[in-house]
Enzyme design. Structure first.
Site, PDB file in Angstrom:
ATOM      1  N   ARG A 284      32.644  34.804  31.910  1.00  0.00           N
ATOM      2  CA  ARG A 284      31.952  34.535  30.640  1.00  0.00           C
ATOM      3  C   ARG A 284      31.499  35.822  29.927  1.00  0.00           C
ATOM      4  NH1 ARG A 284      28.586  29.128  31.194  1.00  0.00           N
ATOM      5  NH2 ARG A 284      29.178  28.993  29.007  1.00  0.00           N
TER       6      ARG A 284
ATOM      7  N   CYS B 219      28.688  32.947  35.570  1.00  0.00           N
ATOM      8  CA  CYS B 219      28.090  31.824  36.300  1.00  0.00           C
ATOM      9  C   CYS B 219      29.206  31.203  37.137  1.00  0.00           C
ATOM     10  CB  CYS B 219      27.499  30.817  35.311  1.00  0.00           C
ATOM     11  SG  CYS B 219      28.746  29.936  34.430  1.00  0.00           S
TER      12      CYS B 219
ATOM     13  N   LYS C 209      22.948  18.830  23.603  1.00  0.00           N
ATOM     14  CA  LYS C 209      22.370  20.098  24.107  1.00  0.00           C
ATOM     15  C   LYS C 209      23.046  21.278  23.409  1.00  0.00           C
ATOM     16  CE  LYS C 209      23.934  21.817  28.148  1.00  0.00           C
ATOM     17  NZ  LYS C 209      24.479  23.200  28.065  1.00  0.00           N
TER      18      LYS C 209
ATOM     19  N   ARG D 177      19.941  20.296  33.784  1.00  0.00           N
ATOM     20  CA  ARG D 177      20.013  21.251  32.670  1.00  0.00           C
ATOM     21  C   ARG D 177      20.780  20.625  31.506  1.00  0.00           C
ATOM     22  NH1 ARG D 177      22.342  26.982  34.035  1.00  0.00           N
ATOM     23  NH2 ARG D 177      22.219  26.998  31.765  1.00  0.00           N
TER      24      ARG D 177
ATOM     25  N   ASP E  96      34.279  20.534  29.296  1.00  0.00           N
ATOM     26  CA  ASP E  96      33.011  20.051  29.858  1.00  0.00           C
ATOM     27  C   ASP E  96      33.115  18.639  30.419  1.00  0.00           C
ATOM     28  OD1 ASP E  96      30.704  21.719  27.579  1.00  0.00           O
ATOM     29  OD2 ASP E  96      31.801  22.383  29.331  1.00  0.00           O
TER      30      ASP E  96
HETATM   31  C1  EPZ Z   1      30.015  26.796  25.108  1.00  0.00           C
HETATM   32  O1  EPZ Z   1      29.951  27.900  26.000  1.00  0.00           O
HETATM   33  C2  EPZ Z   1      29.244  25.671  25.780  1.00  0.00           C
HETATM   34  N1  EPZ Z   1      27.847  26.065  25.954  1.00  0.00           N
HETATM   35  C3  EPZ Z   1      29.882  25.341  27.129  1.00  0.00           C
HETATM   36  O2  EPZ Z   1      29.182  24.240  27.697  1.00  0.00           O
HETATM   37  C4  EPZ Z   1      31.334  24.911  26.886  1.00  0.00           C
HETATM   38  O3  EPZ Z   1      31.954  24.670  28.120  1.00  0.00           O
HETATM   39  C5  EPZ Z   1      32.064  26.050  26.142  1.00  0.00           C
HETATM   40  O4  EPZ Z   1      31.374  26.370  24.917  1.00  0.00           O
HETATM   41  C6  EPZ Z   1      33.502  25.664  25.790  1.00  0.00           C
HETATM   42  O5  EPZ Z   1      33.509  24.519  24.995  1.00  0.00           O
HETATM   43  C7  EPZ Z   1      27.015  26.011  24.891  1.00  0.00           C
HETATM   44  O6  EPZ Z   1      27.407  25.671  23.787  1.00  0.00           O
HETATM   45  C8  EPZ Z   1      25.587  26.395  25.151  1.00  0.00           C
HETATM   46  P1  EPZ Z   1      33.131  30.025  24.880  1.00  0.00           P
HETATM   47  P2  EPZ Z   1      30.436  29.367  25.506  1.00  0.00           P
HETATM   48  O7  EPZ Z   1      32.548  31.265  24.313  1.00  0.00           O
HETATM   49  O8  EPZ Z   1      30.067  29.557  24.083  1.00  0.00           O
HETATM   50  C9  EPZ Z   1      35.880  33.317  26.792  1.00  0.00           C
HETATM   51  C10 EPZ Z   1      27.912  23.129  29.347  1.00  0.00           C
HETATM   52  O9  EPZ Z   1      28.172  22.709  30.484  1.00  0.00           O
HETATM   53  N2  EPZ Z   1      35.075  34.276  26.017  1.00  0.00           N
HETATM   54  O10 EPZ Z   1      33.860  29.076  23.973  1.00  0.00           O
HETATM   55  O11 EPZ Z   1      29.984  30.350  26.488  1.00  0.00           O
HETATM   56  C11 EPZ Z   1      35.092  32.756  27.967  1.00  0.00           C
HETATM   57  O12 EPZ Z   1      35.187  33.621  29.077  1.00  0.00           O
HETATM   58  C12 EPZ Z   1      28.440  24.484  28.914  1.00  0.00           C
HETATM   59  O13 EPZ Z   1      27.251  22.512  28.489  1.00  0.00           O
HETATM   60  C13 EPZ Z   1      35.479  35.611  25.972  1.00  0.00           C
HETATM   61  O14 EPZ Z   1      36.493  35.986  26.564  1.00  0.00           O
HETATM   62  O15 EPZ Z   1      32.016  29.184  25.627  1.00  0.00           O
HETATM   63  C14 EPZ Z   1      35.787  31.442  28.230  1.00  0.00           C
HETATM   64  O16 EPZ Z   1      36.923  31.643  29.042  1.00  0.00           O
HETATM   65  C15 EPZ Z   1      29.288  25.127  29.990  1.00  0.00           C
HETATM   66  N3  EPZ Z   1      34.733  36.496  25.257  1.00  0.00           N
HETATM   67  C16 EPZ Z   1      36.234  30.995  26.836  1.00  0.00           C
HETATM   68  O17 EPZ Z   1      36.177  32.156  25.990  1.00  0.00           O
HETATM   69  C17 EPZ Z   1      33.602  36.116  24.579  1.00  0.00           C
HETATM   70  O18 EPZ Z   1      32.970  36.980  23.930  1.00  0.00           O
HETATM   71  C18 EPZ Z   1      35.355  29.915  26.230  1.00  0.00           C
HETATM   72  O19 EPZ Z   1      34.064  30.441  26.119  1.00  0.00           O
HETATM   73  C19 EPZ Z   1      33.210  34.763  24.639  1.00  0.00           C
HETATM   74  C20 EPZ Z   1      33.957  33.859  25.366  1.00  0.00           C
END
Ligand code: EPZ
Length: 415
Positions: free
Chosen positions: A121, A116, A22, A394, A302
Site C-alpha cells: 500500500r 497492512c 465507511k 473497523r 473488498d
Molecule cells: C481504498 O483504499 C479503500 N479504503 C479500500 O478499502 C479498498 O480496498 C481500496 O480503496 C480499493 O478499492 C478507503 O477508502 C479508506 P487504492 P486505498 O489506493 O485508497 C496501489 C476496506 O476494507 N497504490 O485504490 O488505499 C495499492 O498498492 C479498505 O474498507 C499505489 O501503488 O486503495 C493497491 O495495489 C481496504 N500507489 C492499489 O493501488 C499509491 O499511491 C489500490 O489502492 C496508491 C495506491
C-alpha cells in the site's frame, strides 16, 4: 481481544438496514479541512475508523461534535500542520489530510502510513499528484513534509486508478489555481460521493469517464448525507447466500452493487430489487463461478474474501483472480481450518466447493478477511470462535446485532 462465538448451520433470513459507507465517510470528514466554515455529514457509521479520523481532525484544530449518525465539524482556531503518527499508523486514510493541509497552510507533515495485511500500500501516486501541483515533497523513512507557496492546477495521469490518490488530488485540486485534471482516476461510488460533497462546498468538478477536472473555486461549508455502504450490504447479502437463506438489505443503492449482484446471479442466487431494497435468496444452494476483481465498475476487491467464503460451499469449482491487492488472500488459512478447499497460485485463488464446513477457532487477520471467516462460521456445522472482532468492527457497525436479527446464533465474548 473480543471473540465472536458462532453456532453455525442456521439459515439467515430477514431485513437489515445498511449504514452509511465507511469509505465515503472517511474522505468526507477530511474534506472539512478545506474550509473554515462548518461541514455537517449525515449517515456516518459508528466505527472505530471514523472515530480515528475525527480524532485526527480534532488534533489538527477542528471542533468535532457527533450527534448519533451526524457529525458537525467546525474550526475553532488555527489548524496545526503536523498530523500525529498515532492516527496515520492506525488508519491509512488519515494520510488524506496531507493535501488539504498544504492547500490551507502551505505546509504539512504527515507520517507515512504503514502497509497492512493486504499489501504494501505505497503512497507514491499521492505524492506524484502533489508534486504535479507544484508542492515540494520531502520524504524520510517515517514521514513526508510537503510545502507549497501556491498550488497550481496541473494534469496528472495515474498508472493505477487509486481511490486514495484520486481523493487526495480531488481535495487538493479545489485549493489550487487553475484546473487540475486527473487522468485514469478512480470512480468508485465513494469517490463520486466525495465529488458530490465538494460540489456542495462550491467546488467545480467535471467527471468524464476516468478523467476528473477540478477548477479553482471559492469554497464554503456544506451539509451532506453519505451513500450507503455497498461493502456492508454485499457482506450481509452473502450471509444469507452462505447459509442458503434469504437476506434483504434495506435503503441501499442497487446501482452501486451491480458488479457484485451480477456475480450472485451467475452463482445461481435469486436477486430481487425493489427501490432501495435488495434481496438475495439461495435456498437451492449455489454453483461455482470465476471472478476477477478490478477497480469500479469491476468486481470490488473488498468483497473478494466474503464471496470466496460463500463459494466454499458452492457446487463446483471457482477461481478468483485478485488484481488490486497482492495480499488479499489472508482469509484462506482460516477458511481451510473450517474445511474449505482453497488453494492460491500467485494472484489466483481456486476454490473447490465442499458439502459442508466445520466449526473452528480462527482469527480475523483484517476487516474483510475477518468478515469472510464470520460467513464461513455461519455456514459451518458446529461452533466457531472468530477472534479479532475489533478488527472486523473497523468496517462493520453492530455486526453481531445485525446477524442476530437475521436469526444467527452469535454471541460476543471476551477472549
Ligand atoms: C481504498 O483504499 C479503500 N479504503 C479500500 O478499502 C479498498 O480496498 C481500496 O480503496 C480499493 O478499492 C478507503 O477508502 C479508506 P487504492 P486505498 O489506493 O485508497 C496501489 C476496506 O476494507 N497504490 O485504490 O488505499 C495499492 O498498492 C479498505 O474498507 C499505489 O501503488 O486503495 C493497491 O495495489 C481496504 N500507489 C492499489 O493501488 C499509491 O499511491 C489500490 O489502492 C496508491 C495506491
Amino acid at each position: 481481544m473480543d471473540v465472536l462465538s458462532v453456532e453455525g448451520g442456521r439459515r439467515l433470513a430477514g431485513r437489515v438496514h445498511i449504514e452509511g459507507a465507511k469509505n465515503a465517510g472517511l474522505p468526507a470528514c477530511v474534506a472539512s479541512l478545506l474550509v473554515d466554515e462548518g461541514v455537517v455529514i449525515h449517515r456516518v457509521p459508528q466505527l472505530r475508523d471514523v472515530s480515528t479520523i475525527l480524532f485526527t481532525l480534532g488534533s489538527l484544530g477542528k471542533r468535532v461534535v457527533r450527534n448519533g449518525g451526524s457529525v458537525v465539524i467546525s474550526e475553532d482556531g488555527p489548524l496545526a500542520a503536523e498530523a500525529s503518527a498515532y492516527s496515520v499508523r492506525k488508519m491509512r486514510a488519515s494520510f488524506l489530510v496531507l493535501g488539504p493541509l498544504v492547500g490551507r497552510l502551505g505546509r504539512a507533515v504527515v507520517p507515512l502510513p504503514g502497509g497492512c495485511s493486504i499489501g504494501a500500500r505505497p503512497v507514491d501516486l499521492h505524492l506524484l499528484g502533489l508534486r504535479a501541483l507544484g508542492a515540494h515533497v520531502e520524504e524520510t523513512a517515517s514521514a513526508v513534509t510537503v510545502t507549497a507557496e501556491r498550488l497550481r492546477g496541473a494534469r496528472v495521469e495515474f498508472s493505477f486508478p487509486s481511490v486514495g490518490a484520486t481523493e487526495q488530488l480531488l481535495m487538493t485540486g479545489t485549493l489550487a489555481s487553475g484546473v487540475t485534471e486527473i487522468v485514469n482516476a478512480a470512480v468508485e461510488p465513494e469517490v463520486l460521493d466525495l465529488v458530490e460533497l465538494l460540489r456542495a462546498m462550491g467546488a467545480e468538478i467535471e467527471v468524464e469517464g476516468r478523467t476528473i477536472r477540478v477548477a479553482e473555486a471559492r469554497l464554503h461549508g456544506a451539509e451532506h448525507t453519505l451513500i450507503p455502504d455497498r461493502i456492508e450490504a454485499g457482506t450481509l447479502l452473502l450471509a444469507g447466500v452462505a447459509t442458503r437463506g434469504a437476506v434483504t438489505v434495506v435503503d441501499v443503492r442497487p446501482d452501486h452493487l451491480e458488479p457484485f449482484l451480477a456475480v450472485l446471479r451467475a452463482m445461481g442466487v435469486d436477486v430481487a430489487i425493489e427501490g432501495g431494497d435488495v434481496t438475495a435468496s439461495a435456498a437451492g444452494g449455489t454453483r461455482g463461478v470465476d471472478i476477477r476483481t478490478a477497480p469500479h465498475p469491476g468486481f470490488p476487491t473488498d468483497l473478494h474474501p466474503q464471496t470466496a467464503a460463500a463459494l466454499a460451499c458452492a457446487a463446483g469449482t471457482s477461481q478468483i483472480v485478485e488484481t488490486v491487492f497482492e495480499g488479499r488472500y489472508t482469509y484462506v488459512d482460516g477458511m481451510r481450518a473450517m474445511g474449505a478447499q482453497i488453494s492460491t497460485d500467485g494472484r489466483t485463488a481456486t476454490i473447490t466447493g465442499v458439502n459442508g464446513l466445520r466449526g473452528a477457532a480462527v482469527e480475523a487477520p483484517d476487516i474483510r478477511a475477518g468478515a469472510a471467516l464470520v460467513l464461513g462460521a455461519l455456514a459451518a456445522h458446529g461452533t466457531s470462535a472468530v477472534s479479532g472482532l475489533d478488527k472486523i468492527e473497523r468496517g462493520y457497525d453492530k455486526l453481531p446485532d445485525k446477524l442476530q436479527s437475521l436469526g444467527a446464533n452469535v454471541e460476543r465474548r471476551e477472549a
